[in-house]
Design a protein around this motif. Structure first.
Motif, PDB file in Angstrom:
ATOM      1  N   VAL A  54       1.087  -0.936  -0.107  1.00  0.00           N
ATOM      2  CA  VAL A  54       0.050   0.003   0.060  1.00  0.00           C
ATOM      3  C   VAL A  54       0.869   1.217   0.198  1.00  0.00           C
ATOM      4  O   VAL A  54       2.294   1.374   0.978  1.00  0.00           O
ATOM      5  N   ILE A  55       0.576   2.343  -0.773  1.00  0.00           N
ATOM      6  CA  ILE A  55       1.239   3.672  -0.764  1.00  0.00           C
ATOM      7  C   ILE A  55      -0.153   4.367  -0.195  1.00  0.00           C
ATOM      8  O   ILE A  55      -0.917   4.478  -0.649  1.00  0.00           O
ATOM      9  N   VAL A  56       0.018   5.006   0.840  1.00  0.00           N
ATOM     10  CA  VAL A  56      -0.323   6.197   0.804  1.00  0.00           C
ATOM     11  C   VAL A  56       0.488   7.895   1.150  1.00  0.00           C
ATOM     12  O   VAL A  56       1.668   7.734   1.870  1.00  0.00           O
ATOM     13  N   ALA A  57      -0.550   8.570   0.584  1.00  0.00           N
ATOM     14  CA  ALA A  57       0.616   9.511  -0.020  1.00  0.00           C
ATOM     15  C   ALA A  57       0.238  11.034  -0.374  1.00  0.00           C
ATOM     16  O   ALA A  57      -0.959  11.066  -0.896  1.00  0.00           O
ATOM     17  N   ASP A  58       0.505  12.186  -0.336  1.00  0.00           N
ATOM     18  CA  ASP A  58       0.409  13.270  -1.022  1.00  0.00           C
ATOM     19  C   ASP A  58      -0.872  13.911  -0.365  1.00  0.00           C
ATOM     20  O   ASP A  58      -1.767  14.454  -1.271  1.00  0.00           O
ATOM     21  N   PHE A  59      -0.814  14.347   1.333  1.00  0.00           N
ATOM     22  CA  PHE A  59      -2.106  15.272   1.101  1.00  0.00           C
ATOM     23  C   PHE A  59      -1.707  15.256   2.923  1.00  0.00           C
ATOM     24  O   PHE A  59      -0.802  14.475   3.393  1.00  0.00           O
ATOM     25  N   THR A  60      -3.092  16.267   3.623  1.00  0.00           N
ATOM     26  CA  THR A  60      -2.443  16.439   5.161  1.00  0.00           C
ATOM     27  C   THR A  60      -3.448  15.842   5.361  1.00  0.00           C
ATOM     28  O   THR A  60      -4.738  15.820   5.402  1.00  0.00           O
ATOM     29  N   ILE A  61      -3.682  15.148   6.805  1.00  0.00           N
ATOM     30  CA  ILE A  61      -4.036  15.194   7.836  1.00  0.00           C
ATOM     31  C   ILE A  61      -4.366  16.254   9.661  1.00  0.00           C
ATOM     32  O   ILE A  61      -3.724  16.233   9.343  1.00  0.00           O
ATOM     33  N   THR A  62      -5.322  16.579   8.852  1.00  0.00           N
ATOM     34  CA  THR A  62      -5.623  17.335  10.630  1.00  0.00           C
ATOM     35  C   THR A  62      -7.226  17.183  10.998  1.00  0.00           C
ATOM     36  O   THR A  62      -8.344  15.743  10.443  1.00  0.00           O
ATOM     37  N   SER A  63      -7.328  18.033  12.249  1.00  0.00           N
ATOM     38  CA  SER A  63      -8.636  18.045  12.883  1.00  0.00           C
ATOM     39  C   SER A  63      -9.531  19.162  13.268  1.00  0.00           C
ATOM     40  O   SER A  63      -8.750  20.355  12.481  1.00  0.00           O
ATOM     41  N   ARG A  64     -11.084  19.078  13.588  1.00  0.00           N
ATOM     42  CA  ARG A  64     -11.257  19.842  13.921  1.00  0.00           C
ATOM     43  C   ARG A  64     -11.661  20.545  15.172  1.00  0.00           C
ATOM     44  O   ARG A  64     -12.295  21.927  15.197  1.00  0.00           O
ATOM     45  N   HIS A  65     -10.087  20.559  15.823  1.00  0.00           N
ATOM     46  CA  HIS A  65      -9.485  20.341  16.693  1.00  0.00           C
ATOM     47  C   HIS A  65      -9.450  21.988  16.828  1.00  0.00           C
ATOM     48  O   HIS A  65      -8.516  22.307  16.427  1.00  0.00           O
ATOM     49  N   GLU A  66     -10.229  23.013  17.670  1.00  0.00           N
ATOM     50  CA  GLU A  66      -9.893  24.768  17.746  1.00  0.00           C
ATOM     51  C   GLU A  66      -9.095  24.565  19.238  1.00  0.00           C
ATOM     52  O   GLU A  66      -9.112  25.641  19.347  1.00  0.00           O
ATOM     53  N   GLY A  67      -9.013  24.001  19.971  1.00  0.00           N
ATOM     54  CA  GLY A  67      -8.177  24.408  21.625  1.00  0.00           C
ATOM     55  C   GLY A  67      -6.839  24.252  21.306  1.00  0.00           C
ATOM     56  O   GLY A  67      -6.133  24.474  20.487  1.00  0.00           O
ATOM     57  N   SER A  68      -6.466  24.528  22.356  1.00  0.00           N
ATOM     58  CA  SER A  68      -4.518  24.867  22.491  1.00  0.00           C
ATOM     59  C   SER A  68      -4.094  23.287  22.388  1.00  0.00           C
ATOM     60  O   SER A  68      -4.433  22.294  22.017  1.00  0.00           O
ATOM     61  N   LEU A  69      -2.691  23.938  21.922  1.00  0.00           N
ATOM     62  CA  LEU A  69      -1.335  22.627  21.270  1.00  0.00           C
ATOM     63  C   LEU A  69      -1.294  22.667  22.182  1.00  0.00           C
ATOM     64  O   LEU A  69      -0.813  23.162  24.006  1.00  0.00           O
ATOM     65  N   GLY A  70      -0.924  20.706  22.520  1.00  0.00           N
ATOM     66  CA  GLY A  70       0.273  20.288  23.790  1.00  0.00           C
ATOM     67  C   GLY A  70       1.639  21.372  23.846  1.00  0.00           C
ATOM     68  O   GLY A  70       2.551  21.452  22.984  1.00  0.00           O
ATOM     69  N   ASP A  71       1.275  21.610  25.176  1.00  0.00           N
ATOM     70  CA  ASP A  71       2.741  22.660  25.420  1.00  0.00           C
ATOM     71  C   ASP A  71       3.467  22.216  26.849  1.00  0.00           C
ATOM     72  O   ASP A  71       4.631  22.480  27.574  1.00  0.00           O
ATOM     73  N   ASP A  72       2.682  21.143  27.856  1.00  0.00           N
ATOM     74  CA  ASP A  72       3.233  20.782  29.127  1.00  0.00           C
ATOM     75  C   ASP A  72       3.333  19.616  29.306  1.00  0.00           C
ATOM     76  O   ASP A  72       2.280  18.618  29.004  1.00  0.00           O
ATOM     77  N   PRO A  73       5.041  18.610  29.240  1.00  0.00           N
ATOM     78  CA  PRO A  73       4.801  17.130  29.762  1.00  0.00           C
ATOM     79  C   PRO A  73       4.218  16.938  31.037  1.00  0.00           C
ATOM     80  O   PRO A  73       4.371  14.961  30.636  1.00  0.00           O
TER      81      PRO A  73
END
Length: 481
Positions: free
Chosen positions: A156-175
């Motif tokens: 299988v080849i999976v190629a040439d696009f972007t995967i993203t989500s509708r999540h509009e909250g903050s991004l992770g920054d605290d481990p």
């Protein structure tokens, strides 16, 4: 890209820049059971170079998802069902095409409620460009949710696009934040089915962002090649497996090289990571072995950028990567884990060479009993906040050869050996049987510091132009020269 990658994979036993097997230098076998692999990198069990197969480009039909009802305009009702119809209609050798546009994935597969799209063996899935075709998922924090899943798939080849989500909250920054999150758990998840690995899969030129756990997850699989992908913007980076860019994993507590789901011969090459919202950019976990991590570019990360996670990972080759900045090590072997998931040593025989490590806390860190690591010909440039170029704690049999280290400010040591306090007693000890040979340390804050150890050997190292102390060996430590 698939053709050029195959050429690289066939270039065995030549100069590092011309192949994906490693350099033409002889590498001594790591101590292990005779029935197991004994040589690092892309080799077979006998130690002969192994050509990782990648799928051939599709030779059959091209099925356009818009012919099955998909709408490439933003904010359409649901395009996931139409994409699934196209995949169902395809036969091995066909390609499902996603023309430029945004595809709204609002439903999951009837046979797998955790995934928007399920891959089929022999059928490729391709967009018109990483920035031109976008898959936008509505998955948002559901357990084990995956935008694309492949279980036991091959060719299988999976190629040439972007995967993203509708999540509009903050991004992770605290481990340390275990409550953050959102979006799908996984962008792409490749795993085994009924104990049989996925294999001969190529994932290339994808953008993946706004996920919670892993951008690309390769679990209990082999001969998976990840090339030219861009991963960023995890929604969480907390403990327990959040915020990994690429994760290549075996199965916990399974060390069975003959198993049909043994994890090996996977390649992560030429990927790019924006590590500002990643816990680790690339992570190897559990007894996965004889994988290659090469020529990736990582800008920062919140913890160790390339991390062998302290659960038996062995005989992997880490070479020609560039890691810039970040809050912890550029490359680390061994990991303490946390209160819930307790780790310790990586496995034997990993080979870390020819990497370019710039401004990391430690360029390379080996801890908690990780044995027989070879660290060769890395180029380490310390920054203002760097503590050590190469730091070795409890890491028996570690060999440091031909590394070039420079830079740093007060408190930085080019090479440092120190006692390992362990993690709740796990991995506690001192450096043993460490060989430091023909390394070049120039224009650095300080040279070589040995605070603990036994059976240590220093041979023909060059230490020039040092601002502070060239060499410091603690009282009572016998160093052979």
């Amino acid at each position: 890209m698939a053709i050029s990658l195959m050429v690289l994979l066939t270039a065995c036993n030549v100069a590092e820049s011309e192949g994906l097997v490693g350099s033409d230098k002889a590498v001594e076998p790591a101590p292990s059971a005779s029935s197991d692999w004994q040589v690092p990198g892309l080799v077979d069990r006998s130690g002969a170079p192994f050509k990782v197969p990648t799928p051939s480009p599709a030779t059959g039909r091209t099925l356009d998802v818009t012919d099955f009802g998909a709408d490439p305009n933003p904010d359409s009702q649901d395009d996931a069902a139409a994409i699934r119809k196209a995949l169902d209609a395809a036969k091995p050798g066909d390609e499902v095409m996603l023309p430029a546009g945004t595809y709204d994935l609002r439903s999951t597969d009837p046979t797998d409620e955790s995934a928007n799209i399920v891959l089929r063996s022999g059928v490729d899935l391709r967009g018109e460009g990483q920035e031109r075709t976008v898959l936008l998922t509505s998955l948002d924090g559901e357990d084990d949710s995956r935008v694309i899943r492949g279980s036991g798939v091959h060719d299988v080849i999976v190629a040439d696009f972007t995967i993203t989500s509708r999540h509009e909250g903050s991004l992770g920054d605290d481990p340390n934040d275990s409550d953050a999150g959102g979006g799908p758990m996984y962008g792409i998840y490749l795993g085994a089915h009924k104990g049989k690995a996925s294999s001969r899969v190529l994932v290339e030129n994808l953008g993946i962002r706004r996920f919670e756990r892993h951008g690309i997850s390769v679990k209990a699989s082999r001969e998976v090649t990840l090339s030219g992908n861009y991963v960023s913007e995890a929604t969480a980076v907390g403990p327990g497996g959040q915020g990994y860019g690429i994760a290549i994993e075996g199965i916990a507590d399974q060390h069975e090289p003959d198993a049909a789901n043994d994890s090996r011969h996977n390649v992560a090459i030429g990927n790019t990571f924006d590590g500002r919202h990643l816990r680790h950019a690339i992570l190897l976990q559990f007894p996965t072995h004889n994988n290659l991590v090469a020529e990736n570019t990582i800008s920062g990360s919140l913890l160790d950028a390339i991390d062998l996670h302290g659960e038996g990972e062995y005989l992997n080759e880490i070479r020609n990567n560039t890691v810039i900045g970040g809050q912890q090590a550029g490359i680390a072997l061994g990991n303490s884990g946390g209160s819930k998931n307790k780790h310790d040593a990586s496995g034997p025989g990993n080979w870390v060479h020819s990497n370019n490590l710039i401004g990391n806390r430690q360029g390379i860190l080996v801890i908690l009993g990780t044995p027989d690591t070879r660290i060769e010909e890395n180029r380490i440039t310390a920054g203002e906040n760097s503590k050590a170029g190469i730091e070795v704690r409890n890491a028996p049999g570690t060999e440091l050869h031909g590394n070039h280290i420079t830079g740093g400010t007060d408190g930085f040591w080019a090479i440092r050996l120190s006692e390992d306090r362990g993690a709740d007693g796990r991995g506690k000890g001192i450096p043993t049987g460490v060989r430091i040979e023909r390394n070049v340390i120039r224009q650095a804050a300080n040279g070589i510091r040995i605070d603990a150890g036994k059976e240590l050997r220093l041979v023909e190292n060059v230490v020039d132009g040092i601002d502070g102390v060239k060499q410091r060996v603690a009282d009572g430590i016998d160093v052979s020269r």
